[in-house]
Design a protein around this motif. Structure first.
Motif, PDB file in Angstrom:
ATOM      1  N   LEU A  55       5.288  58.625  53.487  1.00 11.20           N
ATOM      2  CA  LEU A  55       4.260  57.639  53.841  1.00 11.20           C
ATOM      3  C   LEU A  55       4.619  56.894  55.133  1.00 11.20           C
ATOM      4  O   LEU A  55       5.748  56.433  55.300  1.00 11.20           O
ATOM      5  CB  LEU A  55       4.123  56.636  52.698  1.00 11.20           C
ATOM      6  N   ILE A  56       3.636  56.767  56.037  1.00 14.05           N
ATOM      7  CA  ILE A  56       3.840  56.036  57.292  1.00 14.05           C
ATOM      8  C   ILE A  56       3.462  54.578  57.055  1.00 14.05           C
ATOM      9  O   ILE A  56       2.346  54.278  56.633  1.00 14.05           O
ATOM     10  CB  ILE A  56       2.978  56.645  58.419  1.00 14.05           C
ATOM     11  N   TYR A  57       4.412  53.658  57.309  1.00  9.51           N
ATOM     12  CA  TYR A  57       4.152  52.229  57.080  1.00  9.51           C
ATOM     13  C   TYR A  57       3.386  51.587  58.231  1.00  9.51           C
ATOM     14  O   TYR A  57       2.544  50.733  58.040  1.00  9.51           O
ATOM     15  CB  TYR A  57       5.463  51.467  56.886  1.00  9.51           C
ATOM     16  N   ASN A  58       3.766  51.955  59.463  1.00  8.32           N
ATOM     17  CA  ASN A  58       3.025  51.400  60.606  1.00  8.32           C
ATOM     18  C   ASN A  58       3.270  52.232  61.847  1.00  8.32           C
ATOM     19  O   ASN A  58       4.192  53.053  61.904  1.00  8.32           O
ATOM     20  CB  ASN A  58       3.384  49.929  60.858  1.00  8.32           C
ATOM     21  N   CYS A  84       5.860  54.268  68.383  1.00  9.97           N
ATOM     22  CA  CYS A  84       6.949  54.297  67.404  1.00  9.97           C
ATOM     23  C   CYS A  84       6.335  54.134  66.022  1.00  9.97           C
ATOM     24  O   CYS A  84       5.233  53.593  65.872  1.00  9.97           O
ATOM     25  CB  CYS A  84       8.001  53.225  67.685  1.00  9.97           C
ATOM     26  N   SER A  85       7.050  54.620  65.014  1.00 12.48           N
ATOM     27  CA  SER A  85       6.535  54.525  63.642  1.00 12.48           C
ATOM     28  C   SER A  85       7.670  54.165  62.697  1.00 12.48           C
ATOM     29  O   SER A  85       8.835  54.476  62.953  1.00 12.48           O
ATOM     30  CB  SER A  85       5.914  55.864  63.215  1.00 12.48           C
ATOM     31  N   ALA A  86       7.307  53.492  61.606  1.00 10.61           N
ATOM     32  CA  ALA A  86       8.246  53.224  60.516  1.00 10.61           C
ATOM     33  C   ALA A  86       7.728  53.998  59.313  1.00 10.61           C
ATOM     34  O   ALA A  86       6.527  54.003  59.041  1.00 10.61           O
ATOM     35  CB  ALA A  86       8.298  51.735  60.211  1.00 10.61           C
ATOM     36  N   CYS A  87       8.642  54.652  58.604  1.00  9.42           N
ATOM     37  CA  CYS A  87       8.243  55.580  57.547  1.00  9.42           C
ATOM     38  C   CYS A  87       8.999  55.265  56.258  1.00  9.42           C
ATOM     39  O   CYS A  87      10.079  54.662  56.280  1.00  9.42           O
ATOM     40  CB  CYS A  87       8.553  56.995  58.024  1.00  9.42           C
ATOM     41  N   SER A 123      13.227  55.999  58.200  1.00 14.31           N
ATOM     42  CA  SER A 123      13.467  56.333  59.605  1.00 14.31           C
ATOM     43  C   SER A 123      12.485  55.609  60.510  1.00 14.31           C
ATOM     44  O   SER A 123      11.316  55.430  60.158  1.00 14.31           O
ATOM     45  CB  SER A 123      13.316  57.839  59.840  1.00 14.31           C
ATOM     46  N   VAL A 124      12.993  55.234  61.688  1.00 15.57           N
ATOM     47  CA  VAL A 124      12.129  54.777  62.778  1.00 15.57           C
ATOM     48  C   VAL A 124      12.101  55.911  63.800  1.00 15.57           C
ATOM     49  O   VAL A 124      13.150  56.436  64.180  1.00 15.57           O
ATOM     50  CB  VAL A 124      12.676  53.477  63.416  1.00 15.57           C
ATOM     51  N   MET A 177       9.092  48.855  55.842  1.00 20.35           N
ATOM     52  CA  MET A 177       9.595  48.443  57.157  1.00 20.35           C
ATOM     53  C   MET A 177       8.411  48.362  58.123  1.00 20.35           C
ATOM     54  O   MET A 177       7.331  48.863  57.854  1.00 20.35           O
ATOM     55  CB  MET A 177      10.555  49.483  57.725  1.00 20.35           C
ATOM     56  N   ARG A 178       8.693  47.766  59.276  1.00 20.97           N
ATOM     57  CA  ARG A 178       7.746  47.758  60.400  1.00 20.97           C
ATOM     58  C   ARG A 178       8.547  48.009  61.673  1.00 20.97           C
ATOM     59  O   ARG A 178       9.692  47.565  61.782  1.00 20.97           O
ATOM     60  CB  ARG A 178       7.062  46.392  60.559  1.00 20.97           C
TER      61      ARG A 178
END
Length: 489
Positions: A178-181, A192-195, A199-200, A224-225
């Motif tokens: 799942l991708i948080y942001n 950039c993404s937080a997952c 991982s970033v 996370m963000r």
């Protein structure tokens, strides 16, 4: 050993937050109860949008900023989704256009009437279908017109050209969970993404490649963000293994160790960061908290400097942040948040106390304006551009918005994308998009009116000829491009 002065000099050390008076709040709003960590609120210099509870589908309210006080239960909503709305984002280049992502697996883009809604809005300008699970993230490209990113619970990131309703890029193998942001960098060349896999990632969307990755950026299991800062560094919020909330600053050139890491507290709400590139201040709002903490990011250690905390009694369900061009510069306002309670939205104003009535240059450097620096086609071809900046000295006045028009010709009739319209190409004449003077509706009388009508008709004929000529030129270029692609030329 001589100790350095403990108190760091900063013009933002005395920033203070203040809620507005009750009559300037938006009351009786049934804020959505969906369990999803989005902000539920989006705001621009003209409108406030809030995701609300809706029976039998998904809806959000769009209110002109001036419409404060009690909002009637029958107030019209934007209600075309068949499942709850999870995220909304105003277009940075048109204050009347907003995108929404929903549990119904679609992204919709809406044109809001200039003076707000007078009846429910059920027809989006465009529906973007490509996700197989609910869409939890929508975010516009910062500098290219009509480019929109969406991310779904199918772990896929899609990038769209809203102007043609086409899918530009599908990134379906970079996130295993799942991708948080997702956060674009300043010129929109990377995001950039937080997952959920902790991982970033820093991703080049046009190449579909992973530029850098940090596993276990925060070791805790909670959301996370990650956001890009103006200088290219990445700021993250998350949880430690012991479930303490953390902030960190990373250099993408070396993600081995964070440049700075701070532990805040042991509350369990996800921390939503809001960043102001003009002042390098990050505001951190926890979902379910009743406070907003703010930090200044600098070039020298310890890099993340705590400034202050704004605290109120009620916990926040969500939060929206006003773009800089919508603030009151005469009151030294450097940020304004729209805090969602269970049944109301409360603006919170952040100001730097100053005695002088003069324009404060140091608080208001030129900021990102509403004009797009690139057309979608230019960005796709590999060009990048920083935001077009405007001065706030004259206090921002909204410009006339142009309606979002979706050209479906190249989606329905051709398999490959058409060339950019002539108005999007550098050096091309743009007069084809001008609007002829309006004809008085009450009939035309007298020689003056007749002459005016004649002028309008002449201008209309000239424009039609120009459009026809440009259309033929586009056709010739497309033919030439087709021959080149087939190796005939």
């Amino acid at each position: 050993m001589s100790f350095r002065k403990v108190v760091r000099q900063s013009k933002f050390r005395h920033v203070f937050g203040q809620p507005v008076k009750n009559d300037q709040c938006y009351e009786d709003i049934r804020v959505s109860r969906v369990t999803w960590d989005s902000t539920f609120c989006a705001v621009n210099p003209r409108f406030l949008a809030v995701i609300v509870e809706a029976s039998g589908g998904g809806a959000f309210l769009v209110l002109p900023l001036s419409k404060t006080g009690r909002i009637d239960k029958a107030y019209p909503t934007v209600c075309g989704h068949t499942g709850p709305v999870l995220d909304i984002d105003w277009c940075p280049h048109n204050d009347e256009v907003i995108a929404s992502g929903s549990e119904d697996c679609t992204v919709m883009v809406w044109q809001i009437p200039e003076n707000g809604l007078t009846s429910p809005l059920t027809e989006p300008v465009v529906v973007l279908e490509g996700h197989t699970k609910r869409v939890g993230i929508v975010t516009w490209h910062p500098t290219a017109r009509n480019v929109l990113l969406s991310a779904g619970c199918d772990n896929v990131v899609l990038i769209w050209n809203v102007g043609t309703a086409e899918e530009l890029y599908r990134l379906d193998s970079l996130h295993p969970d799942l991708i948080y942001n997702v956060s674009w960098n300043r010129n929109g060349s990377l995001f950039c993404s937080a997952c959920k896999d902790k991982s970033v990632r820093i991703i080049d969307p046009r190449r579909g490649t992973l530029v850098a990755e940090r596993e276990k950026a925060h070791e805790g299991a909670r959301p996370m963000r990650a956001i890009f800062l103006a200088d290219g560094k990445v700021f993250t919020t998350g949880f430690s293994r012991m479930s303490e909330r953390q902030l960190a600053l990373w250099d993408p050139e070396n993600l081995e160790e964070p440049m700075a890491l701070q532990e805040l507290d042991s509350s369990n709400g996800a921390l939503l960061p809001f960043y102001d590139p003009d002042t390098s201040v990050v505001y951190v709002c926890g979902k379910g908290d009743s406070s907003i903490r703010y930090f200044e990011i600098t070039d020298e250690p310890p890099y993340i400097h705590f400034l202050n905390t704004f605290t109120s009694k009620e916990p926040q369900r969500g939060m929206g942040s006003m773009p800089k061009r919508g603030l009151e510069v005469s009151k030294c306002e450097i940020a304004r948040f729209y805090k969602l309670h269970e049944r109301k939205c409360e603006p919170i104003v952040m100001t730097v106390p100053r005695k002088s009535d003069l324009f404060q240059d140091d608080l208001y450097p030129d900021t990102a304006g509403p004009e797009a620096a690139l057309e979608a086609e230019e960005w796709v071809s590999g060009r990048d551009a920083s935001p077009i900046l405007i001065s706030l000295r004259e206090a921002y006045v909204p410009s006339k918005q142009r309606d979002l028009k979706v050209s479906r010709r190249n989606v329905l009739s051709e398999s490959r994308p058409a060339l950019a319209p002539s108005s999007a190409r550098p050096g091309a004449s743009t007069s084809a998009t001008s609007v002829p003077a309006s004809i008085p509706s009450g009939g035309l009388t007298g020689a003056g009116e007749a002459r005016k009508l004649d002028e309008v008709m002449q201008e209309l004929r000239a424009l039609r000829a120009l459009v026809k000529e440009q259309g033929e030129r586009i056709g010739r270029l497309e033919e030439q491009l087709g021959r080149m692609e087939n190796g005939d030329a």
